[in-house]
Structures are given as C-alpha cells and as structure tokens.
Design a protein around this motif. Structure first.
Motif, PDB file in Angstrom:
ATOM      1  N   LYS A 140      59.801  52.198  70.487  1.00 59.09           N
ATOM      2  CA  LYS A 140      59.490  51.482  69.239  1.00 59.09           C
ATOM      3  C   LYS A 140      60.673  51.515  68.284  1.00 59.09           C
ATOM      4  CE  LYS A 140      54.510  52.315  69.587  1.00 59.09           C
ATOM      5  NZ  LYS A 140      54.604  52.843  70.980  1.00 59.09           N
ATOM      6  N   LEU A 141      61.448  52.599  68.328  1.00 56.38           N
ATOM      7  CA  LEU A 141      62.652  52.670  67.507  1.00 56.38           C
ATOM      8  C   LEU A 141      63.740  51.755  68.063  1.00 56.38           C
ATOM      9  CD1 LEU A 141      62.748  56.523  66.825  1.00 56.38           C
ATOM     10  CD2 LEU A 141      61.694  54.718  65.467  1.00 56.38           C
ATOM     11  N   TRP A 142      63.853  51.745  69.398  1.00 56.39           N
ATOM     12  CA  TRP A 142      64.784  50.794  70.015  1.00 56.39           C
ATOM     13  C   TRP A 142      64.388  49.353  69.681  1.00 56.39           C
ATOM     14  CZ3 TRP A 142      69.401  51.565  72.136  1.00 56.39           C
ATOM     15  CH2 TRP A 142      69.735  52.843  72.587  1.00 56.39           C
ATOM     16  N   ASP A 143      63.077  49.089  69.616  1.00 59.44           N
ATOM     17  CA  ASP A 143      62.603  47.745  69.239  1.00 59.44           C
ATOM     18  C   ASP A 143      63.224  47.300  67.924  1.00 59.44           C
ATOM     19  OD1 ASP A 143      60.963  47.009  71.326  1.00 59.44           O
ATOM     20  OD2 ASP A 143      59.114  47.675  70.376  1.00 59.44           O
ATOM     21  N   VAL A 144      63.176  48.186  66.935  1.00 60.03           N
ATOM     22  CA  VAL A 144      63.720  47.866  65.617  1.00 60.03           C
ATOM     23  C   VAL A 144      65.205  47.536  65.726  1.00 60.03           C
ATOM     24  CG1 VAL A 144      64.217  48.776  63.313  1.00 60.03           C
ATOM     25  CG2 VAL A 144      62.011  49.270  64.410  1.00 60.03           C
ATOM     26  N   ASN A 152      66.050  44.274  67.924  1.00 63.16           N
ATOM     27  CA  ASN A 152      65.621  43.057  67.234  1.00 63.16           C
ATOM     28  C   ASN A 152      66.558  42.736  66.079  1.00 63.16           C
ATOM     29  OD1 ASN A 152      62.968  41.636  68.087  1.00 63.16           O
ATOM     30  ND2 ASN A 152      62.506  43.805  68.383  1.00 63.16           N
ATOM     31  N   GLU A 153      66.970  43.761  65.338  1.00 59.57           N
ATOM     32  CA  GLU A 153      67.933  43.549  64.258  1.00 59.57           C
ATOM     33  C   GLU A 153      69.275  43.076  64.811  1.00 59.57           C
ATOM     34  OE1 GLU A 153      66.190  46.869  61.090  1.00 59.57           O
ATOM     35  OE2 GLU A 153      68.130  47.185  62.068  1.00 59.57           O
ATOM     36  N   LEU A 154      69.693  43.665  65.941  1.00 58.17           N
ATOM     37  CA  LEU A 154      70.950  43.234  66.551  1.00 58.17           C
ATOM     38  C   LEU A 154      70.879  41.767  66.959  1.00 58.17           C
ATOM     39  CD1 LEU A 154      73.755  43.779  67.750  1.00 58.17           C
ATOM     40  CD2 LEU A 154      72.620  44.539  69.846  1.00 58.17           C
ATOM     41  N   SER A 155      69.783  41.370  67.582  1.00 59.80           N
ATOM     42  CA  SER A 155      69.633  39.977  67.993  1.00 59.80           C
ATOM     43  C   SER A 155      69.731  39.037  66.800  1.00 59.80           C
ATOM     44  CB  SER A 155      68.297  39.787  68.724  1.00 59.80           C
ATOM     45  OG  SER A 155      68.168  38.470  69.224  1.00 59.80           O
ATOM     46  N   LEU A 156      69.082  39.393  65.706  1.00 54.13           N
ATOM     47  CA  LEU A 156      69.148  38.564  64.498  1.00 54.13           C
ATOM     48  C   LEU A 156      70.571  38.507  63.961  1.00 54.13           C
ATOM     49  CD1 LEU A 156      65.882  39.701  62.686  1.00 54.13           C
ATOM     50  CD2 LEU A 156      66.365  37.404  63.565  1.00 54.13           C
ATOM     51  N   ASN A 157      71.254  39.644  63.982  1.00 51.73           N
ATOM     52  CA  ASN A 157      72.641  39.672  63.502  1.00 51.73           C
ATOM     53  C   ASN A 157      73.561  38.813  64.367  1.00 51.73           C
ATOM     54  OD1 ASN A 157      71.941  41.408  61.455  1.00 51.73           O
ATOM     55  ND2 ASN A 157      72.673  43.259  62.480  1.00 51.73           N
ATOM     56  N   LEU A 158      73.232  38.742  65.653  1.00 49.16           N
ATOM     57  CA  LEU A 158      74.069  37.967  66.579  1.00 49.16           C
ATOM     58  C   LEU A 158      73.743  36.477  66.559  1.00 49.16           C
ATOM     59  CD1 LEU A 158      74.117  40.372  69.661  1.00 49.16           C
ATOM     60  CD2 LEU A 158      76.038  39.838  68.141  1.00 49.16           C
ATOM     61  N   GLY A 159      72.594  36.114  65.978  1.00 45.74           N
ATOM     62  CA  GLY A 159      72.342  34.683  65.884  1.00 45.74           C
ATOM     63  C   GLY A 159      70.915  34.194  66.008  1.00 45.74           C
ATOM     64  N   MET A 193      64.638  37.722  68.769  1.00 44.99           N
ATOM     65  CA  MET A 193      64.431  38.068  70.166  1.00 44.99           C
ATOM     66  C   MET A 193      63.039  37.634  70.609  1.00 44.99           C
ATOM     67  SD  MET A 193      64.889  41.788  71.966  1.00 44.99           S
ATOM     68  CE  MET A 193      66.661  41.648  71.719  1.00 44.99           C
ATOM     69  N   THR A 194      62.966  37.009  71.770  1.00 41.14           N
ATOM     70  CA  THR A 194      61.671  36.599  72.302  1.00 41.14           C
ATOM     71  C   THR A 194      60.986  37.780  72.991  1.00 41.14           C
ATOM     72  OG1 THR A 194      62.528  35.977  74.477  1.00 41.14           O
ATOM     73  CG2 THR A 194      62.605  34.291  72.737  1.00 41.14           C
ATOM     74  N   PRO A 195      59.655  37.738  73.091  1.00 38.49           N
ATOM     75  CA  PRO A 195      58.958  38.803  73.823  1.00 38.49           C
ATOM     76  C   PRO A 195      59.454  38.950  75.258  1.00 38.49           C
ATOM     77  CG  PRO A 195      57.388  37.541  72.525  1.00 38.49           C
ATOM     78  CD  PRO A 195      58.711  36.815  72.432  1.00 38.49           C
ATOM     79  N   ALA A 196      59.782  37.825  75.908  1.00 37.73           N
ATOM     80  CA  ALA A 196      60.257  37.896  77.293  1.00 37.73           C
ATOM     81  C   ALA A 196      61.577  38.653  77.389  1.00 37.73           C
ATOM     82  CB  ALA A 196      60.423  36.489  77.859  1.00 37.73           C
ATOM     83  N   TRP A 208      77.545  48.683  66.791  1.00 34.02           N
ATOM     84  CA  TRP A 208      76.499  48.455  65.777  1.00 34.02           C
ATOM     85  C   TRP A 208      75.172  49.048  66.234  1.00 34.02           C
ATOM     86  CZ3 TRP A 208      71.697  46.647  65.088  1.00 34.02           C
ATOM     87  CH2 TRP A 208      71.287  46.351  63.792  1.00 34.02           C
ATOM     88  N   LEU A 209      74.827  48.808  67.502  1.00 32.00           N
ATOM     89  CA  LEU A 209      73.557  49.299  68.027  1.00 32.00           C
ATOM     90  C   LEU A 209      73.520  50.826  68.015  1.00 32.00           C
ATOM     91  CD1 LEU A 209      70.855  48.413  69.299  1.00 32.00           C
ATOM     92  CD2 LEU A 209      71.976  48.527  71.526  1.00 32.00           C
ATOM     93  N   ASP A 210      74.615  51.459  68.418  1.00 26.86           N
ATOM     94  CA  ASP A 210      74.692  52.928  68.414  1.00 26.86           C
ATOM     95  C   ASP A 210      74.422  53.482  67.015  1.00 26.86           C
ATOM     96  OD1 ASP A 210      75.195  53.232  71.057  1.00 26.86           O
ATOM     97  OD2 ASP A 210      77.199  54.081  70.832  1.00 26.86           O
ATOM     98  N   LYS A 211      75.093  52.924  66.025  1.00 30.06           N
ATOM     99  CA  LYS A 211      74.956  53.429  64.661  1.00 30.06           C
ATOM    100  C   LYS A 211      73.529  53.242  64.143  1.00 30.06           C
ATOM    101  CE  LYS A 211      79.813  52.776  63.410  1.00 30.06           C
ATOM    102  NZ  LYS A 211      80.802  51.986  62.623  1.00 30.06           N
ATOM    103  N   ARG A 212      72.916  52.103  64.478  1.00 30.73           N
ATOM    104  CA  ARG A 212      71.553  51.845  64.000  1.00 30.73           C
ATOM    105  C   ARG A 212      70.553  52.788  64.683  1.00 30.73           C
ATOM    106  NH1 ARG A 212      68.196  51.745  60.664  1.00 30.73           N
ATOM    107  NH2 ARG A 212      66.678  50.044  60.366  1.00 30.73           N
ATOM    108  N   VAL A 213      70.725  53.019  65.975  1.00 33.81           N
ATOM    109  CA  VAL A 213      69.808  53.916  66.686  1.00 33.81           C
ATOM    110  C   VAL A 213      69.966  55.349  66.175  1.00 33.81           C
ATOM    111  CG1 VAL A 213      69.234  54.916  68.932  1.00 33.81           C
ATOM    112  CG2 VAL A 213      69.664  52.465  68.738  1.00 33.81           C
TER     113      VAL A 213
END
Length: 217
Positions: free
Chosen positions: A20-24, A27-34, A37-40, A76-81
């Motif tokens: 659930k923490l990875w989810d956060v 999802n934030e990374l995907s938004l930052n990249l453009g 994220m889809t459920p699939a 970025w992902l490392d720092k956020r996690v």
C-alpha cells in the motif's frame, strides 16, 4: 518426507503490508512522469523488481526508457519510499507470530525480496534482523523474480538445497520464482489473486501458521 531445512520469506505483501505504501509512491511517480496509473499497470507491478517496475511504468506511458530518465525516476522513487517507510511499515496479519514460531522451532530463515538492499534494510528495521540467518535482494543477483536467482541464492546462504526449503509468497511473480528454484510453496495472496497450480498451498493469512504447515513436496 524430508524435514524442512529452511524457510524463505518474501517481504512486501507477505510479511509487511508495504504494498500500500508502494502504491502511493508509484502512483505519484506515474503522475510525475506524465499520467495516472491504470489498475492493469499496477497489477503488473505487484512483486516486480525495481528495473522491471520502471520499465513497465515507462511502457505504460509510452515514454522512451532513456538510461538518464530511468535513473532519475529510480532516484525519485527511492526517496519517496524512504519517506513513506519512515512513518512506519505495518505488518501483515499473523506475520510477527509466524516469524517467532519458525525461530522458536530452530528452522533457519532467509529474507528473499525483489526490493533493493537499501530499502530492504528499512524493512528489516521493522521485521527484526534476529529472525533471519540471511537476506538477499534483487540488486544482489543477476535477475530478480520471476527468475529463480533470489531463491537459489537464499537457499545457498542458508547452506541448503532449495528443494529442502519452503518459500512463502503473496504474488504470482514470487510464486513463479520460488517454484522455478524448486522450493515448496505456501501462497498468502495480498493485493492480487494468485492462480492455483499443482503444488501450491494457499492460506488466507499467516494467522495460526504452525511448523506442521511447513511441508516439503
């Protein structure tokens, strides 16, 4: 029936409710990249290693996987996690008791995770290093799950054969890796279903796990 020589634990989604923490973070990374994220796409990421995670995200957004862009995203992902893990990582139901039970039984345990070492160390702060005779991470083997490398290395570090070990996993990716290494397998699904297959033993949770449940073959 041979005795169990080792228990090889997955971390995220199996011992720790960290997906659930990875989810956060992802999802934030995907938004930052453009884009969102889809459920699939999220389902495809469950249990994946760091490089595969980034490759899947970049592909889902039709982004060129340039090495510099991948490195920036990884950083970025490392720092956020790290931020999210720093607020505390919840346990999966029954996981604390299951670790204590196996330790008390004198069965050696290894932590076998697709998470990189730097983040795994944060997980070990919660899990307790005293439970594990060894740990091995995706950035310490040639290929992460679903390849068998992590489980082969985990058994090697315990000084035993993987066919004498029980792996405990929550994801399809992890289940494939454990089976490819020759481990017996207990599956405790977390975020997504794991297909039934011959030899896979399913549990709803780790609550009530006993030594007798750790069977080879």
């Amino acid at each position: 029936m041979p005795e169990v020589a080792g228990v090889l634990w997955d971390m995220d989604g199996t011992l720790l409710d960290s997906e659930k923490l990875w989810d956060v973070a992802i999802n934030e990374l995907s938004l930052n990249l453009g884009g969102p994220m889809t459920p699939a796409t999220r389902h495809a990421l469950i249990g994946s290693s760091g490089p595969n995670t980034l490759a899947i995200i970049f592909d889902s957004l039709d982004l060129e996987p340039h090495p510099d862009a991948l490195a920036d995203a990884d950083d970025w992902l490392d720092k956020r996690v790290v931020q999210l893990f720093g607020d505390g990582i919840p346990w999966r139901p029954g996981a604390q008791e299951a670790l204590a039970m196996v330790l008390d039984a004198g069965i050696p345990m290894a932590l076998v995770t697709n998470t990189k070492r730097s983040l795994t160390e944060l997980g070990l702060d919660t899990l307790g290093r005293e439970h594990f005779a060894a740990s091995v991470c995706a950035d310490e083997v040639p290929h992460g799950k679903p390849a068998p490398d992590l489980y082969l290395r985990g058994a090697e570090l315990l000084g035993t054969d993987p066919t004498h070990c029980v792996a405990i996993e929550d994801s399809p990716t992890g289940a494939i890796a454990a089976e490819a290494a020759g481990c017996s397998l207990i599956v405790v699904p977390c975020e997504i279903p794991v297909p039934e297959a011959s030899g896979r033993v399913f549990r709803d949770s780790l609550i009530g796990l006993t030594v007798g449940d750790l069977r080879i073959g």
